[in-house]
Design an enzyme around this catalytic site. Structure first.
Site, mmCIF file in Angstrom:
data_model
loop_
_atom_site.group_PDB
_atom_site.id
_atom_site.type_symbol
_atom_site.label_atom_id
_atom_site.label_comp_id
_atom_site.label_asym_id
_atom_site.label_seq_id
_atom_site.Cartn_x
_atom_site.Cartn_y
_atom_site.Cartn_z
ATOM 1 N N ASP A 80 -0.338 -34.062 9.822
ATOM 2 C CA ASP A 80 0.832 -32.892 10.620
ATOM 3 C C ASP A 80 0.215 -33.159 12.070
ATOM 4 O OD1 ASP A 80 1.267 -32.531 7.652
ATOM 5 O OD2 ASP A 80 -0.341 -31.101 7.566
ATOM 6 N N ARG A 117 6.309 -28.273 -1.984
ATOM 7 C CA ARG A 117 5.820 -29.032 -2.776
ATOM 8 C C ARG A 117 4.604 -28.714 -3.790
ATOM 9 N NH1 ARG A 117 4.567 -29.748 2.954
ATOM 10 N NH2 ARG A 117 4.597 -31.680 4.083
#
Ligand code: NAD
Ligand code: LMR
Length: 308
Positions: free
Chosen positions: A148, A88
């Site tokens: 998450d 990322r």
């Protein structure tokens, strides 16, 4: 309740769809720089209203921020997603400029809005918005931990062959493959610790699979995921819009909490009408604290690449 979603790509459109289906907002504005895309997605979504039974009005605009004026909540999903094999962090070069200018344009037309940052690298993009706007810290929220944690619960349920509704668990720390801290010791199945059901080795595997959840999907899809990200954002938006006082792990600016300063990273927060109503400091053991510290070092290193 007016919600703007900037970026009518995969995550933005999914987020608008879930917000509409939950039917708590009067209006959702989708904005994108690609000519016609936001208008097209808004029209397509509106044509699901009678089928899905919602009254939320969804409109689209090509980069006209006057249409976003008076937004109570604004979500930033604009920017590029990663491709298989990328981290990322590699998105920072392009996404930092986009996120900074989008936040500024949003605030010009909606000075009282609450911003939810989604674009990656999300913790650093959230920090960037803190550094480049004068919003109070409760009104800038990074979305990562809610997603998450959903992936953590999915992996725990899979390992236990249990329904996901039986599972509770949370992931804190940075939203990165290495930085996530799944709180395995605190996770439960109907109040019973998951360690009663799974061996330490299986639990380690669950944590490892959770941490690479985004990378696993990126490899399968060729681009990053959007259904669970969109659903996670809609959960945060609903908690704020409906003043639910719900707890989610979100990227929040820390001033001493968890022994950290001048960093935005995933910690449990209570979300209500003011955005972050408060940061919840849970007791971490030595190993969890060490993981959190290491995670923060990773986020700080990425923040150091910002030119602000
Ligand atoms: N925080 C998280 O948990 C999470 C989850 C999923 C995706 N993401 C991130 O969200 C971002 C979007 O992902 P995606 O899959 O929707 O990508 P996408 O390419 O499908 O959509 C991005 C959209 O942003 C638009 N855009 C680019 N610059 C813009 C600007 N200046 N103003 C308005 N719109 C602009 C593009 O035209 C595109 O339509 C990526 O950075 C991705 O990594 C974060
Ligand atoms: O994995 C990505 O790059 C997108 C997002 O952060 C995710 O976790 O799905």
């Amino acid at each position: 309740m007016k919600v703007t979603v900037v970026g009518a790509g995969a995550v933005g459109a999914s987020c608008a769809e879930y917000i509409a289906i939950k039917d708590f907002a009067s209006e959702v504005v989708l904005l994108d720089i690609k000519e016609g895309v936001a208008e097209g997605k808004a029209m397509d979504l509106m044509q699901t209203a009678s089928l899905n039974g919602f009254d939320t009005r969804i409109t689209g605009t090509t980069n006209d921020y006057s249409k976003t004026a008076g937004s109570d909540i604004a979500v930033i999903t604009s920017g590029i997603p990663r491709k298989p094999g990328m981290t990322r962090d590699e998105l920072i070069g392009i996404n930092a400029g986009i996120v900074k200018s989008v936040a500024s344009s949003l605030l010009e037309h909606s000075p009282d809005t609450i911003l939810i940052v989604v674009s990656n690298p999300m913790d650093t993009m959230t920090y960037l918005v803190h550094k480049t706007t004068d919003l109070p810290k409760n009104r800038i929220i990074g979305m990562g931990g809610a997603l998450d944690s959903a992936r953590f619960k999915y992996r725990l349920a899979e390992a236990m062959e249990a329904p996901i509704s039986d599972i509770d668990g949370m992931v804190i720390g940075g939203h990165s493959d290495k930085g996530m801290v799944p709180l395995t010791r605190h996770a439960t199945r109907n109040s019973v610790k998951v360690s009663e059901f799974l061996t330490p080795e299986r639990l380690e595997q669950v944590a490892a699979d959770t941490k690479v959840g985004g990378a696993t999907l990126t490899k399968l899809l060729g681009t990053s995921a959007w259904y669970a990200p969109g659903a996670a954002v809609s959960g945060l938006v609903q908690a704020i819009a409906c003043d639910q006082n719900k707890m989610f792990p979100c990227s929040a600016l820390l001033e001493g909490e968890y022994g950290l300063n001048d960093i935005s990273i995933g910690v449990p927060v209570i979300l209500g009408k003011n955005g972050i109503e408060r940061i919840v400091e849970i007791e971490l053991d030595e190993a969890e604290m060490a993981k959190m510290k290491e995670s923060a070092e990773g986020v700080s290193a990425t923040n150091g690449l910002l030119q602000v």
